[in-house]
Design a protein around this motif. Structure first.
Motif, PDB file in Angstrom:
ATOM      1  N   ASP A  70       0.947  -1.223  -0.102  1.00 32.57           N
ATOM      2  CA  ASP A  70       0.146   0.088   0.046  1.00 32.57           C
ATOM      3  C   ASP A  70       0.984   1.286  -0.225  1.00 32.57           C
ATOM      4  O   ASP A  70       0.760   2.207  -0.729  1.00 32.57           O
ATOM      5  CB  ASP A  70      -1.012   0.095   0.927  1.00 32.57           C
ATOM      6  CG  ASP A  70      -1.930  -0.993   1.086  1.00 32.57           C
ATOM      7  OD1 ASP A  70      -2.402  -1.513   0.140  1.00 32.57           O
ATOM      8  OD2 ASP A  70      -2.614  -1.410   2.173  1.00 32.57           O
ATOM      9  N   GLY A  71       1.887   1.143   0.804  1.00 32.69           N
ATOM     10  CA  GLY A  71       2.885   2.450   0.795  1.00 32.69           C
ATOM     11  C   GLY A  71       3.284   2.625  -0.612  1.00 32.69           C
ATOM     12  O   GLY A  71       3.467   3.716  -0.969  1.00 32.69           O
ATOM     13  N   ILE A  72       3.797   1.549  -1.422  1.00 31.79           N
ATOM     14  CA  ILE A  72       4.303   1.743  -2.652  1.00 31.79           C
ATOM     15  C   ILE A  72       2.916   2.337  -3.632  1.00 31.79           C
ATOM     16  O   ILE A  72       3.393   3.201  -4.341  1.00 31.79           O
ATOM     17  CB  ILE A  72       4.692   0.502  -3.335  1.00 31.79           C
ATOM     18  CG1 ILE A  72       6.002  -0.227  -2.642  1.00 31.79           C
ATOM     19  CG2 ILE A  72       5.107   0.598  -4.787  1.00 31.79           C
ATOM     20  CD1 ILE A  72       6.566  -1.287  -3.111  1.00 31.79           C
ATOM     21  N   SER A  73       1.911   1.830  -3.289  1.00 32.28           N
ATOM     22  CA  SER A  73       0.756   2.533  -4.207  1.00 32.28           C
ATOM     23  C   SER A  73       0.670   3.964  -3.952  1.00 32.28           C
ATOM     24  O   SER A  73       0.445   4.821  -4.782  1.00 32.28           O
ATOM     25  CB  SER A  73      -0.626   1.769  -4.082  1.00 32.28           C
ATOM     26  OG  SER A  73      -0.519   0.381  -4.260  1.00 32.28           O
ATOM     27  N   VAL A  74       0.850   4.458  -2.408  1.00 32.58           N
ATOM     28  CA  VAL A  74       0.635   5.745  -2.139  1.00 32.58           C
ATOM     29  C   VAL A  74       1.497   6.480  -2.870  1.00 32.58           C
ATOM     30  O   VAL A  74       1.414   7.785  -3.449  1.00 32.58           O
ATOM     31  CB  VAL A  74       0.645   5.847  -0.617  1.00 32.58           C
ATOM     32  CG1 VAL A  74       0.615   7.425  -0.249  1.00 32.58           C
ATOM     33  CG2 VAL A  74      -0.673   5.333  -0.065  1.00 32.58           C
ATOM     34  N   ILE A  75       3.043   6.062  -2.837  1.00 31.66           N
ATOM     35  CA  ILE A  75       4.048   6.943  -3.324  1.00 31.66           C
ATOM     36  C   ILE A  75       3.706   7.097  -4.928  1.00 31.66           C
ATOM     37  O   ILE A  75       3.953   8.248  -5.523  1.00 31.66           O
ATOM     38  CB  ILE A  75       5.188   6.146  -3.133  1.00 31.66           C
ATOM     39  CG1 ILE A  75       5.655   6.480  -1.564  1.00 31.66           C
ATOM     40  CG2 ILE A  75       6.447   6.566  -3.905  1.00 31.66           C
ATOM     41  CD1 ILE A  75       6.934   5.492  -1.174  1.00 31.66           C
ATOM     42  N   LEU A 145       3.583  10.705   6.129  1.00 27.76           N
ATOM     43  CA  LEU A 145       2.628   9.363   6.383  1.00 27.76           C
ATOM     44  C   LEU A 145       3.559   8.447   6.948  1.00 27.76           C
ATOM     45  O   LEU A 145       4.743   8.028   6.738  1.00 27.76           O
ATOM     46  CB  LEU A 145       2.105   9.048   4.977  1.00 27.76           C
ATOM     47  CG  LEU A 145       1.375  10.211   4.296  1.00 27.76           C
ATOM     48  CD1 LEU A 145       0.903   9.344   2.921  1.00 27.76           C
ATOM     49  CD2 LEU A 145      -0.069  10.142   4.891  1.00 27.76           C
ATOM     50  N   SER A 146       2.777   7.521   8.048  1.00 22.17           N
ATOM     51  CA  SER A 146       3.382   6.436   8.662  1.00 22.17           C
ATOM     52  C   SER A 146       2.946   5.185   8.060  1.00 22.17           C
ATOM     53  O   SER A 146       1.864   4.922   7.868  1.00 22.17           O
ATOM     54  CB  SER A 146       3.368   6.747  10.030  1.00 22.17           C
ATOM     55  OG  SER A 146       3.811   5.511  10.663  1.00 22.17           O
ATOM     56  N   SER A 155       9.690   1.273  16.886  1.00 22.09           N
ATOM     57  CA  SER A 155       9.794   2.310  16.022  1.00 22.09           C
ATOM     58  C   SER A 155      10.311   1.516  14.415  1.00 22.09           C
ATOM     59  O   SER A 155      10.379   2.092  13.704  1.00 22.09           O
ATOM     60  CB  SER A 155      10.736   3.495  16.356  1.00 22.09           C
ATOM     61  OG  SER A 155      11.937   2.902  16.940  1.00 22.09           O
ATOM     62  N   SER A 156      11.170   0.365  14.834  1.00 18.43           N
ATOM     63  CA  SER A 156      12.014  -0.077  13.416  1.00 18.43           C
ATOM     64  C   SER A 156      10.921  -0.939  12.686  1.00 18.43           C
ATOM     65  O   SER A 156      11.175  -1.304  11.790  1.00 18.43           O
ATOM     66  CB  SER A 156      12.901  -1.135  14.084  1.00 18.43           C
ATOM     67  OG  SER A 156      12.220  -2.178  14.954  1.00 18.43           O
ATOM     68  N   SER A 157       9.442  -0.878  13.238  1.00 16.98           N
ATOM     69  CA  SER A 157       8.421  -1.545  12.260  1.00 16.98           C
ATOM     70  C   SER A 157       7.864  -0.548  11.367  1.00 16.98           C
ATOM     71  O   SER A 157       6.762  -1.022  10.893  1.00 16.98           O
ATOM     72  CB  SER A 157       7.482  -2.392  13.430  1.00 16.98           C
ATOM     73  OG  SER A 157       8.288  -3.486  13.703  1.00 16.98           O
ATOM     74  N   GLN A 158       8.233   0.682  11.721  1.00 14.22           N
ATOM     75  CA  GLN A 158       7.453   1.947  11.015  1.00 14.22           C
ATOM     76  C   GLN A 158       8.470   2.478   9.938  1.00 14.22           C
ATOM     77  O   GLN A 158       9.665   2.691  10.183  1.00 14.22           O
ATOM     78  CB  GLN A 158       6.685   2.768  12.042  1.00 14.22           C
ATOM     79  CG  GLN A 158       5.689   1.964  12.719  1.00 14.22           C
ATOM     80  CD  GLN A 158       5.035   2.939  13.804  1.00 14.22           C
ATOM     81  OE1 GLN A 158       5.602   4.101  14.217  1.00 14.22           O
ATOM     82  NE2 GLN A 158       3.836   2.687  14.027  1.00 14.22           N
ATOM     83  N   ILE A 159       8.105   2.976   8.875  1.00 19.91           N
ATOM     84  CA  ILE A 159       8.450   3.782   8.082  1.00 19.91           C
ATOM     85  C   ILE A 159       7.647   5.051   7.857  1.00 19.91           C
ATOM     86  O   ILE A 159       6.487   5.096   7.631  1.00 19.91           O
ATOM     87  CB  ILE A 159       8.749   3.070   6.640  1.00 19.91           C
ATOM     88  CG1 ILE A 159       9.741   1.942   6.780  1.00 19.91           C
ATOM     89  CG2 ILE A 159       9.272   4.223   5.546  1.00 19.91           C
ATOM     90  CD1 ILE A 159      10.214   1.070   5.614  1.00 19.91           C
ATOM     91  N   GLN A 160       8.414   6.244   7.973  1.00 21.66           N
ATOM     92  CA  GLN A 160       7.893   7.579   7.597  1.00 21.66           C
ATOM     93  C   GLN A 160       8.216   8.002   6.389  1.00 21.66           C
ATOM     94  O   GLN A 160       9.433   8.135   5.795  1.00 21.66           O
ATOM     95  CB  GLN A 160       8.264   8.668   8.680  1.00 21.66           C
ATOM     96  CG  GLN A 160       7.979   8.155  10.174  1.00 21.66           C
ATOM     97  CD  GLN A 160       6.740   8.514  10.571  1.00 21.66           C
ATOM     98  OE1 GLN A 160       6.016   9.105  10.097  1.00 21.66           O
ATOM     99  NE2 GLN A 160       6.213   7.471  11.384  1.00 21.66           N
ATOM    100  N   VAL A 161       7.222   8.433   5.341  1.00 25.39           N
ATOM    101  CA  VAL A 161       7.317   8.957   4.311  1.00 25.39           C
ATOM    102  C   VAL A 161       7.098  10.506   4.128  1.00 25.39           C
ATOM    103  O   VAL A 161       5.944  11.059   4.559  1.00 25.39           O
ATOM    104  CB  VAL A 161       6.615   8.469   3.132  1.00 25.39           C
ATOM    105  CG1 VAL A 161       6.598   8.907   1.722  1.00 25.39           C
ATOM    106  CG2 VAL A 161       7.124   6.702   3.035  1.00 25.39           C
ATOM    107  N   SER A 162       7.991  11.342   3.913  1.00 24.40           N
ATOM    108  CA  SER A 162       7.802  12.913   4.129  1.00 24.40           C
ATOM    109  C   SER A 162       7.161  13.638   2.950  1.00 24.40           C
ATOM    110  O   SER A 162       7.526  13.034   1.634  1.00 24.40           O
ATOM    111  CB  SER A 162       9.154  13.525   3.905  1.00 24.40           C
ATOM    112  OG  SER A 162       9.010  14.794   4.185  1.00 24.40           O
TER     113      SER A 162
END
Length: 386
Positions: A70-75, A145-146, A155-162
Motif C-alpha cells: 500500500d505504501g508503494i501504491s501511495v507513493i 505518512l506513517s 519504531s523499527s517496524s514503521q517507516i515515515q514518508v515525508s
C-alpha cells in the motif's frame, strides 16, 4: 503361583496394555488426520506457547507486507501527479524564457500571462484532487505518512514518508501571476517634478527598500514611459529598483536586486513625495510577472526554485519506494523462515507418525488376541471341579 478366578491378573495386565495402545493409536490417528502434532495444549504445552508466538509473527508479517505494498501504491499515486506538476513547471519556465525577449509586444505578453494563469490554476486542482483512499497527498495538509511494515509495535517496524516537498498547493500559491511590483498611476506626466520617494517590500526577505529619484522640472515628462525612463536613469533609483509601464499604462516599480516584490498599500507601498504621482493599490502582486524582460527573469528564478523542490520531492519518493520494495523482500524471507520454524514445532511428521500408528495397530491386534487368551487362562479350574 495359586489359581484364582475372582481376580484375573493376566487379563487385567493385558487390558491395561491394550488400553494404553488404543490411546496411542487414537492420538496417532488424530495427528495423521489433522496434520498437526499439537492439537491441544496437553500434547506439548511449551511447544504450543512457542508455536503460537511464531504464528502471531507470521500473521503480522503477512499484513505488514500488504502495508508495504500500500505504501508503494501511495507513493506511485503522489509521484505520478508530481510528474505532471513538473511538466507544467517546465512549460511555465519555457514561457518565462519566451517572455524575456523584448520582441514580444503587449498582446504577446498578455497571451503568455493567460497561459501561465491557466497552468497555475491546474496546479491548484492537482493539489486538491490527488488523494489515496481519501487521504490528501499534495495539498500540504500532511507533512508525512506513517506505514507499519513490521509485526511489532517498535519504531523499527514503521517507516515515515515525508510529503513536505510535495506541497503542490504551496507551489501554486508561490507562483501567482501578476505585476511583480507596486503600481502607481501617473495621471498627468507633465506635472511630474521634484524628488520622488519609493518604498517596496521584498516578499522573500521582508526587507523594505526606500529609494529616491530626482526628476526634472515640471513639463519635461510627456508620457508615463518618459517618467519610467527618467527613473531608470537616476543613479540612486536604478541601483535597487526598476521602473516600467504595464499594459494599463501605469508605472510599475519593482526590485532588481532579487526576491519577489509585493505591491499594495500595506506591503510593498509605492509612496511618492513628488508632484504628479497618485498612489494606487490596483496592481496585483505576484511572483510571476511577464510584462517586462526583468519580470520574466525574476519569474525564471522563482520557477527554477519550485522545479528543484519538486525534483527533490520525487527523488525522495523514489528512494522511499525502493526501500518499501526491499522491505517486502525481507518480510518474505522472514515469513518463510518463521513459518518453517513453526511447522517443525507444530506440524506432524507424517512418516514418523505412520510408524507409530502401525506399531500401535499391531500391538492393538495382538493385545486383543492376548486378552482373549488371558480370559481363557482360568478355564483349567473347571477340571478340578469335576
Amino acid at each position: 503361583m495359586g489359581m484364582q478366578i475372582n481376580t484375573n491378573l493376566a487379563a487385567n495386565n493385558t487390558y491395561r496394555n491394550l488400553a494404553s495402545t488404543q490411546t496411542d493409536m487414537a492420538k496417532s490417528l488424530e495427528r495423521l488426520s489433522s496434520g498437526l502434532r499439537i492439537n491441544r495444549a496437553a500434547d506439548d504445552a511449551a511447544g504450543l506457547a512457542i508455536s503460537e508466538g511464531l504464528k502471531s509473527q507470521v500473521g503480522g508479517l503477512t499484513v505488514a507486507s500488504r502495508n508495504a505494498q500500500d505504501g508503494i501504491s501511495v507513493i506511485q499515486t503522489a509521484e505520478g501527479s508530481l510528474s505532471e506538476v513538473q511538466t507544467i513547471l517546465q512549460r511555465v519556465r519555457d514561457l518565462a524564457v519566451q517572455a524575456g525577449n523584448d520582441s514580444n509586444n503587449a498582446k504577446s505578453r498578455d497571451a503568455i500571462t493567460t497561459e501561465v494563469k491557466q497552468l497555475t490554476t491546474e496546479l491548484t486542482r492537482i493539489s486538491a484532487s490527488t488523494n489515496f483512499n481519501g487521504t490528501q497527498l499534495l495539498d500540504g495538509s500532511k507533512a508525512s505518512l506513517s506505514f507499519q511494515v513490521g509485526a511489532n509495535a517498535d519504531s523499527s517496524s514503521q517507516i515515515q514518508v515525508s510529503l513536505t516537498g510535495a506541497n503542490v498547493k504551496g507551489i501554486a500559491a508561490a507562483l501567482t501571476v501578476g505585476s511583480a511590483g507596486a503600481v502607481s498611476a501617473v495621471d498627468t506626466p507633465t506635472l511630474v517634478t521634484g524628488t520622488a520617494s519609493f518604498s517596496v517590500t521584498d516578499a522573500a526577505g521582508g526587507v523594505s527598500t526606500v529609494t529616491t529619484a530626482s526628476l526634472g522640472a515640471a513639463g519635461s515628462m510627456k508620457t508615463v514611459q518618459s517618467v519610467a525612463d527618467a527613473l531608470n536613469k537616476d543613479t540612486s533609483f536604478k541601483s535597487k529598483l526598476t521602473a516600467s509601464v504595464d499594459a494599463d499604462n501605469k508605472l510599475v516599480v519593482s526590485s532588481n536586486t532579487g526576491g519577489i516584490v509585493v505591491g499594495g498599500a500595506t506591503a510593498g507601498t509605492h509612496a511618492s513625495a513628488g508632484t504628479g504621482f497618485t498612489l494606487s493599490t490596483a496592481g496585483a502582486a505576484g511572483a510571476l510577472d511577464f510584462s517586462t524582460a526583468a519580470g520574466a527573469a525574476a519569474a525564471l528564478t522563482a520557477v527554477d526554485t519550485q522545479i528543484t523542490a519538486v525534483s527533490t520531492a520525487r527523488a525522495d519518493m523514489g528512494a522511499a519506494q525502493n526501500r518499501f520494495e526491499s522491505v517486502i523482500r525481507n518480510l518474505a524471507v522472514s515469513k518463510e523462515n518463521l513459518t518453517a520454524a513453526g511447522s517443525r514445532i507444530r506440524d506432524t511428521d507424517m512418516a514418523e507418525e505412520m510408524v507409530k500408528y502401525t506399531r500401535s495397530s499391531i500391538l492393538s491386534q495382538a493385545g486383543t488376541a492376548m486378552l482373549a487368551q488371558a480370559n481363557q487362562s482360568n478355564q483349567g479350574v473347571l477340571t478340578l471341579l469335576r
